[in-house]
Design an enzyme around this catalytic site. Structure first.
Site, PDB file in Angstrom:
ATOM      1  N   ARG A   1      49.945   4.988 -10.982  1.00  0.00           N
ATOM      2  CA  ARG A   1      49.179   4.617 -12.186  1.00  0.00           C
ATOM      3  C   ARG A   1      50.036   3.754 -13.109  1.00  0.00           C
ATOM      4  O   ARG A   1      51.218   4.013 -13.279  1.00  0.00           O
ATOM      5  CB  ARG A   1      48.733   5.865 -12.948  1.00  0.00           C
ATOM      6  CG  ARG A   1      47.762   6.718 -12.171  1.00  0.00           C
ATOM      7  CD  ARG A   1      47.274   7.886 -13.026  1.00  0.00           C
ATOM      8  NE  ARG A   1      46.855   8.971 -12.155  1.00  0.00           N
ATOM      9  CZ  ARG A   1      47.148  10.248 -12.374  1.00  0.00           C
ATOM     10  NH1 ARG A   1      47.835  10.611 -13.429  1.00  0.00           N
ATOM     11  NH2 ARG A   1      46.733  11.169 -11.532  1.00  0.00           N
TER      12      ARG A   1
ATOM     13  N   GLU B   1      52.380  26.018 -12.442  1.00  0.00           N
ATOM     14  CA  GLU B   1      51.012  26.016 -12.961  1.00  0.00           C
ATOM     15  C   GLU B   1      50.193  27.168 -12.393  1.00  0.00           C
ATOM     16  O   GLU B   1      49.348  27.734 -13.076  1.00  0.00           O
ATOM     17  CB  GLU B   1      50.355  24.655 -12.679  1.00  0.00           C
ATOM     18  CG  GLU B   1      50.952  23.577 -13.585  1.00  0.00           C
ATOM     19  CD  GLU B   1      50.607  22.158 -13.165  1.00  0.00           C
ATOM     20  OE1 GLU B   1      51.220  21.677 -12.186  1.00  0.00           O
ATOM     21  OE2 GLU B   1      49.754  21.537 -13.802  1.00  0.00           O
TER      22      GLU B   1
ATOM     23  N   ASN C   1      42.807  25.705  -6.865  1.00  0.00           N
ATOM     24  CA  ASN C   1      42.875  24.367  -7.455  1.00  0.00           C
ATOM     25  C   ASN C   1      42.136  23.405  -6.516  1.00  0.00           C
ATOM     26  O   ASN C   1      42.661  22.998  -5.488  1.00  0.00           O
ATOM     27  CB  ASN C   1      44.354  23.969  -7.601  1.00  0.00           C
ATOM     28  CG  ASN C   1      44.522  22.582  -8.183  1.00  0.00           C
ATOM     29  OD1 ASN C   1      43.547  21.866  -8.425  1.00  0.00           O
ATOM     30  ND2 ASN C   1      45.766  22.187  -8.393  1.00  0.00           N
TER      31      ASN C   1
ATOM     32  N   HIS D   1      47.753  17.900 -17.962  1.00  0.00           N
ATOM     33  CA  HIS D   1      48.945  18.717 -17.640  1.00  0.00           C
ATOM     34  C   HIS D   1      49.144  19.835 -18.666  1.00  0.00           C
ATOM     35  O   HIS D   1      50.253  20.336 -18.839  1.00  0.00           O
ATOM     36  CB  HIS D   1      50.248  17.867 -17.644  1.00  0.00           C
ATOM     37  CG  HIS D   1      50.367  16.882 -16.527  1.00  0.00           C
ATOM     38  ND1 HIS D   1      50.938  15.642 -16.706  1.00  0.00           N
ATOM     39  CD2 HIS D   1      50.023  16.958 -15.230  1.00  0.00           C
ATOM     40  CE1 HIS D   1      50.932  14.987 -15.561  1.00  0.00           C
ATOM     41  NE2 HIS D   1      50.376  15.765 -14.637  1.00  0.00           N
TER      42      HIS D   1
ATOM     43  N   ARG E   1      41.792  26.180 -11.706  1.00  0.00           N
ATOM     44  CA  ARG E   1      42.220  25.034 -12.498  1.00  0.00           C
ATOM     45  C   ARG E   1      40.996  24.145 -12.699  1.00  0.00           C
ATOM     46  O   ARG E   1      40.337  23.768 -11.720  1.00  0.00           O
ATOM     47  CB  ARG E   1      43.289  24.258 -11.758  1.00  0.00           C
ATOM     48  CG  ARG E   1      43.643  22.989 -12.492  1.00  0.00           C
ATOM     49  CD  ARG E   1      44.492  22.088 -11.653  1.00  0.00           C
ATOM     50  NE  ARG E   1      44.830  20.894 -12.400  1.00  0.00           N
ATOM     51  CZ  ARG E   1      44.961  19.693 -11.855  1.00  0.00           C
ATOM     52  NH1 ARG E   1      44.802  19.535 -10.564  1.00  0.00           N
ATOM     53  NH2 ARG E   1      45.273  18.675 -12.603  1.00  0.00           N
TER      54      ARG E   1
END
Ligand code: ADP
Length: 395
Positions: free
Chosen positions: A240, A383, A7, A179, A90
């Site tokens: 965010r 993940e 990743n 996601h 990823r």
């Protein structure tokens, strides 16, 4: 089979070596501060954690460090690179081109490059990681697993924004959602637990961590999700803003002599729970603030739970029902207070919280009572394992 999961972020590279027969993690680690100075932390399962400060000028140096650590005579997990059967990467953005994971060849590499426009901070780093692995291990297959792919099943009414259609046609402006690997992994597990035919199942996954998104999964397919054209949309997050009135961008730009780009950067990095609380982007600090009676921490906490509940309510309408609500990621898996508050808005659905069961952290558990009309679970996401499984399926 051994799968190396990579990743790559803009200045980081996280990895895990997974034996996909047993699903055991053989080794894991990360390279940080790439292009700045460089730190490499590596742990082979059962051995001591090793931390080395060493210059990492680029991602291919990072990949070389990872491969050397994995095959290290004393501390490695494998004897040679021949023991790595495939690599799963990823990749953040697959645009409309990728609705599934793919084995990377020259044509696919170019197609991912074309999507870079949509994720200029992430896709280039992902591609550098893929290229570095291709160079270091020619002959080993690289699989790209996209954050956006799972959401490609959304219907038009969910993914279109109310702006002139030509912006969709010319620039591909639409909701993509992110996601996806996590929403897919957790919803699959939720459907397994429900024991219903997949096509009849209705699940809402709340992935609430530093980044947060909620996803409606009907019949095993994503039908709506809260992140949009970028991961800035939807629920308020660590730094965010989540969804705001878009006219605010121009208004702040005017007031402070900033460009739109600068305001969007502020919305990404200095807003959300950090901006509201003035204290932290880490939800553990927000919880502590709430307990101490800090007013702004309470606003940040309440906004997170209220917005999540509103999104869930919207997705119940989108699916005309729900069988299970699943909480996952750092906050979703761990935060008893957040789960309790969100669910307090949803008693109209016949949800009954089991307050004792809700005191769980990072484990799979039913947190609703046995009588609750809608089941509620905490389901840890993974993940890396999801990427490893996808990789095996393709090679
Ligand atoms: P990301 O990968 O998006 O950075 P994670 O899924 O790792 O996010 O989640 C990070 C968030 O989870 C942080 O805000 C952190 O505070 C929160 N978190 C982790 N453990 C707990 C806990 N025990 N209680 C509350 N929040 C937690």
């Amino acid at each position: 089979m051994n799968v190396l999961v990579i990743n790559c972020g803009s200045s980081t590279l996280k990895y895990q070596l997974i034996n996909t027969d047993t699903e055991a993690v053989l080794a894991k680690g990360n390279c940080e501060r790439i292009k700045v100075d460089g730190v490499h932390v590596h742990t082979t399962t059962g051995k001591e954690k090793i931390k080395v400060e060493t210059p990492i000028p680029d991602h291919s140096t990072a990949v070389k460090l990872v491969l050397a650590a994995l095959t290290d005579k004393d501390n490695g997990a494998i004897k040679s690179l021949d023991e790595i059967d495939a690599i799963g990467h990823r990749v953040v953005h697959g645009g409309e081109r990728f609705a599934t994971s793919v084995v990377v060849d020259d044509e696919i590499f170019a197609a991912i490059e074309e999507c870079s426009d949509l994720a200029p901070l992430h896709n280039p780093a992902n591609l550098i990681g893929i290229k570095a692995c291709m160079d270091a291990m020619p002959g080993v297959k690289n699989v790209a697993v996209f954050d956006t792919a799972f959401h490609q099943t959304m219907p038009e009414e969910a993914y279109m924004y109310g702006i002139p259609y030509s912006y969709y046609e010319n620039y591909k402006i639409r909701r993509y959602g992110f996601h996806g690997t996590s929403h897919s992994f957790v919803s699959k597990r939720a459907i397994e637990i429900l024991g219903k035919p997949v096509e009849d199942s209705k699940v809402i996954v709340c992935h609430i961590g530093g980044g947060a998104s909620i996803c409606a999964v009907k019949g095993g397919k994503s039908v709506d999700t809260s992140m949009g054209f970028t991961p800035l949309d939807g629920l308020i997050m660590g730094t965010r803003s989540g969804s705001i009135d878009p006219a605010i961008v121009d208004y702040i730009a005017d007031k402070e002599g900033k460009t739109a780009k600068e305001v969007v950067s502020l919305l990404n990095k200095q807003s959300g729970v950090l901006g509201i609380s003035g204290r932290s982007s880490d939800f553990r600090d927000i919880d502590a603030g709430v307990v101490e009676g800090d007013k702004r921490c309470k606003v940040a906490f309440d906004m997170t739970c209220y917005q999540a509940a509103k999104l869930i309510g919207g997705y119940v309408a989108a699916m005309n029902g729900v069988d299970m609500i699943a909480f996952t990621a750092g906050i979703g898996e761990n935060d008893t207070m957040v789960r309790e508050k969100i669910l307090s808005y949803l008693t109209y659905l016949g949800i009954e919280l089991d307050t004792e069961a809700n005191k769980c952290h990072g484990e799979e558990r039913m947190i609703s009572t046995a009588d609750s009309r809608v089941k509620v679970y905490a389901i840890p996401t993974n993940e890396e394992l999801a990427i490893a499984r996808e990789t095996v399926a393709l090679v």
